[in-house]
Design an enzyme around this catalytic site. Structure first.
Site, short mmCIF file in Angstrom:
data_model
loop_
_atom_site.label_atom_id
_atom_site.label_comp_id
_atom_site.label_asym_id
_atom_site.label_seq_id
_atom_site.Cartn_x
_atom_site.Cartn_y
_atom_site.Cartn_z
CG ASP A 42 -3.35 35.53 3.59
OD1 ASP A 42 -2.62 36.45 3.18
OD2 ASP A 42 -3.68 34.56 2.89
CE1 TYR A 50 -1.18 33.88 -9.01
CE2 TYR A 50 -1.66 31.76 -8.01
CZ TYR A 50 -1.03 32.99 -7.97
OH TYR A 50 -0.25 33.34 -6.90
CE LYS A 55 -3.05 37.60 -8.75
NZ LYS A 55 -3.30 37.36 -7.32
CG HIS A 60 -3.19 37.71 -1.40
ND1 HIS A 60 -2.96 36.37 -1.60
CD2 HIS A 60 -3.17 37.89 -0.06
CE1 HIS A 60 -2.79 35.77 -0.44
NE2 HIS A 60 -2.94 36.67 0.52
#
Length: 181
Positions: free
Chosen positions: A170, A132, A72, A62
């Site tokens: 996905d 995250y 991130k 992603h």
């Protein structure tokens, strides 16, 4: 804390200093001034996310495009995952290359994934809790992705094909060749 830059410029493995004794352990999972001192990067995290997954779950690859791109700082609270960062910066010498790292509750390592990268992870333990920080808020209209088994990237996710558990979304992601960055 140590910050080790990977072969992908701006992507760092963060190794915390862990203090252990008979009671357990303690470490700073993030310290903005130390992070900036070690990496040279001034990052202002504005959103924290957490997921729980079972073995074989593969989330990714992603990314967020344009002004909504996100850096991130990722880590595992419980379990073990294979974490992947893919350089999607077209002007980068490492465009289309990836870095992989085992993140676990035991090694307590983190990975800093800069803006302009794709990110994904696969759960290798029975379950995993993944956490995250993001330096930009999620924007649905700016999301993008690449199918996990893309032949150009040729990522070894350390799972057998029949072990991989994907979301419907996905499973329908485009290849690297057809993705919009």
């Amino acid at each position: 804390m140590k910050a080790i830059e990977t072969a992908l410029k701006g992507c760092f493995v963060i190794e915390p200093t862990v203090f252990e004794d008979a009671r357990g352990y303690f470490f700073e999972s993030f310290n903005q001034s130390k992070f900036q001192e070690l990496t040279g990067l001034a990052v202002n995290f504005v959103q924290d996310n957490q997921s729980g997954s079972q073995k074989g779950v593969l989330r990714g690859i992603h990314y967020q495009r344009g002004e909504h791109a996100q850096a991130k700082l990722v880590r595992v609270l419980k379990g073990t995952v294979l974490d992947i960062a893919v350089d999607l910066r077209k002007d980068s010498a490492t465009f289309g290359q990836y870095f992989s790292l085992i993140l676990s509750e035991e090694n307590k390592k983190q990975l800093f994934v800069p803006r302009g990268f794709g990110h994904g992870f696969a759960v290798l333990s029975d379950t995993a809790e993944f956490s995250y920080k993001c330096d930009n808020l999620y924007n649905k209209a700016s999301e993008g992705g690449i199918i996990y088994n893309d032949p150009t990237l040729d990522i070894d996710w350390m799972l057998a094909k029949d072990e991989v558990l994907l979301s419907e979304k996905d499973a329908e992601l485009p290849t690297f060749e057809n993705a919009k960055f």
